[in-house]
Design an enzyme around this catalytic site. Sequence first.
Site, PDB file in Angstrom:
ATOM      1  N   HIS A  52       0.819  -1.227   0.000  1.00 34.68           N
ATOM      2  CA  HIS A  52       0.000   0.000   0.000  1.00 34.68           C
ATOM      3  C   HIS A  52       0.852   1.276   0.000  1.00 34.68           C
ATOM      4  O   HIS A  52       0.316   2.366  -0.189  1.00 34.68           O
ATOM      5  CB  HIS A  52      -0.931   0.041   1.218  1.00 34.68           C
ATOM      6  CG  HIS A  52      -1.951  -1.056   1.250  1.00 34.68           C
ATOM      7  ND1 HIS A  52      -2.908  -1.206   0.271  1.00 34.68           N
ATOM      8  CD2 HIS A  52      -2.162  -2.071   2.136  1.00 34.68           C
ATOM      9  CE1 HIS A  52      -3.670  -2.268   0.557  1.00 34.68           C
ATOM     10  NE2 HIS A  52      -3.238  -2.808   1.681  1.00 34.68           N
ATOM     11  N   ASP A  85      -2.520 -10.538  -2.398  1.00 37.03           N
ATOM     12  CA  ASP A  85      -3.062 -10.143  -1.095  1.00 37.03           C
ATOM     13  C   ASP A  85      -4.561  -9.873  -1.261  1.00 37.03           C
ATOM     14  O   ASP A  85      -5.024  -9.534  -2.347  1.00 37.03           O
ATOM     15  CB  ASP A  85      -2.339  -8.871  -0.618  1.00 37.03           C
ATOM     16  CG  ASP A  85      -2.710  -8.451   0.797  1.00 37.03           C
ATOM     17  OD1 ASP A  85      -1.944  -8.767   1.717  1.00 37.03           O
ATOM     18  OD2 ASP A  85      -3.771  -7.803   0.975  1.00 37.03           O
ATOM     19  N   HIS A 123      -6.174  -7.380  -0.267  1.00 33.22           N
ATOM     20  CA  HIS A 123      -6.379  -5.959  -0.555  1.00 33.22           C
ATOM     21  C   HIS A 123      -5.611  -5.531  -1.798  1.00 33.22           C
ATOM     22  O   HIS A 123      -4.506  -6.021  -2.045  1.00 33.22           O
ATOM     23  CB  HIS A 123      -5.914  -5.112   0.639  1.00 33.22           C
ATOM     24  CG  HIS A 123      -6.537  -5.499   1.938  1.00 33.22           C
ATOM     25  ND1 HIS A 123      -5.938  -6.384   2.820  1.00 33.22           N
ATOM     26  CD2 HIS A 123      -7.716  -5.146   2.497  1.00 33.22           C
ATOM     27  CE1 HIS A 123      -6.719  -6.543   3.883  1.00 33.22           C
ATOM     28  NE2 HIS A 123      -7.808  -5.813   3.712  1.00 33.22           N
ATOM     29  N   ASP A 149      -4.158 -13.131   3.697  1.00 39.16           N
ATOM     30  CA  ASP A 149      -5.424 -12.638   4.251  1.00 39.16           C
ATOM     31  C   ASP A 149      -6.622 -12.979   3.360  1.00 39.16           C
ATOM     32  O   ASP A 149      -7.751 -12.579   3.663  1.00 39.16           O
ATOM     33  CB  ASP A 149      -5.366 -11.130   4.570  1.00 39.16           C
ATOM     34  CG  ASP A 149      -4.738 -10.297   3.474  1.00 39.16           C
ATOM     35  OD1 ASP A 149      -4.431 -10.838   2.396  1.00 39.16           O
ATOM     36  OD2 ASP A 149      -4.564  -9.075   3.692  1.00 39.16           O
TER      37      ASP A 149
HETATM   38  C1  OKP Z   1      -2.863  -4.362   4.711  1.00 35.89           C
HETATM   39  B1  OKP Z   1      -2.506  -5.487   3.768  1.00 35.89           B
HETATM   40  C2  OKP Z   1      -9.387   0.316   9.588  1.00 35.89           C
HETATM   41  C3  OKP Z   1      -9.386  -0.654   8.490  1.00 35.89           C
HETATM   42  C4  OKP Z   1      -8.214  -0.422   7.628  1.00 35.89           C
HETATM   43  C5  OKP Z   1      -6.486  -1.572   6.524  1.00 35.89           C
HETATM   44  C6  OKP Z   1      -6.131  -2.875   5.909  1.00 35.89           C
HETATM   45  C7  OKP Z   1      -4.696  -2.911   5.521  1.00 35.89           C
HETATM   46  C8  OKP Z   1      -4.318  -4.253   4.979  1.00 35.89           C
HETATM   47  N1  OKP Z   1      -8.480  -0.047  10.608  1.00 35.89           N
HETATM   48  N2  OKP Z   1      -7.742  -1.652   7.132  1.00 35.89           N
HETATM   49  O1  OKP Z   1      -2.971  -5.344   2.479  1.00 35.89           O
HETATM   50  O2  OKP Z   1      -2.815  -6.783   4.252  1.00 35.89           O
HETATM   51 ZN    ZN Z   2      -4.086  -7.309   2.781  1.00 39.80          ZN
END
Ligand code: OKP
Ligand code: ZN
Length: 338
Positions: A155, A191, A193, A280
């Site tokens: 990210h 991933d 996300h 994840d």
């Molecule tokens: C990181 B990776 C509020 C929700 C935000 C962020 C997820 C980040 C994931 N706390 N969530 O891509 O595994």
């Molecule tokens: Zn993720």
Amino acid sequence: MQIFFDRRQLAHAPALELHNGGWAEHAEKPSRAEIVCERLGACETVRDFGRSPLARAHTADYLDFLETAHTRWIAAGRSGDAVGYTWPVVRRRPLDLDRIDALLGRYSYDAGTPITADTWEAAYWGAQTALSALAPLLDGSASASFALCRPPGHHAGADYLGGYCYLNNAAIATQAARDAGHARVAILDIDYHHGNGTQDIFWEDGSVFFASIHADPSTDYPFFWGHADEAGDGAGAGATLNLPLPRGTKLPAYLDALEQALAAIAAFDPSLLVLSFGADTFEGDPISHFAITRADYATIGGRIAAAGLPTLIVMEGGYAVAELGDNVASLLDGFTAR
Ligand code: OKP
Ligand code: ZN
């Protein structure tokens, strides 16, 4: 498969993240990497390639900010972890502001990614872990390696942190491979996300193909990037492929997307593959909503290995800590068994 890990990455332990309107225990815990390391056994020593390969994927001012932010936070009279609260969205312009809260707003895009006293140290060694795992692929002494990186990286953009990420380990390694002579490198991000930082870094770069399979950003973080129509721009037009999938996705639909991504990567004809691997997508992940099982990871790993490319596997997310070691081992076993 050679596995690279550095314990200095464990020092970063943010206390809280802003989650659904309140401060919650941070999901990206040091134990994530510890449990994977224990499960996989012996790890190779990480080398220090210095700051210059980091500066090939990130701006110098961002690296300076990241290295000094927590010190500036303390100097401003604060305690604990540094987090921003004002983000420049409307008519943004490059103001030269000195206040730590302004800098946090300038160099981040969310409130889930605190900077601790040890963040720079941990993220620095995370990037070195990726570079160290790349080395045997560059000199031809290995055809695959695993970088057990933490905190994750996908990210983080050239000049911003977010989504638990500070330095983009996969992007840094990808750019280092380009600089070492690989004319075309593909990144496959699996991933849960969308890897918005990686996509952004190579958005206009036609020598890096970025393919991502992730939860539809209409329902899931990071919301603003990862939609199917995002395909790159300029020299990079067509070198970005986004394959968003709905919540609840199980292996068959996942494999369809994977075949699409791998076909596009094969057409790009890269000499190296960087796999951004987040576990994840697991059915038991506490912050995600796909239904991939431990056994499925072996299938996915085997299918990616069948692409026949030298492959650097970089750890991204995965928050079901108790199962994370087995899930990572499953993907790596499936990859090597192929
Ligand atoms: C990181 B990776 C509020 C929700 C935000 C962020 C997820 C980040 C994931 N706390 N969530 O891509 O595994
Ligand atoms: Zn993720």
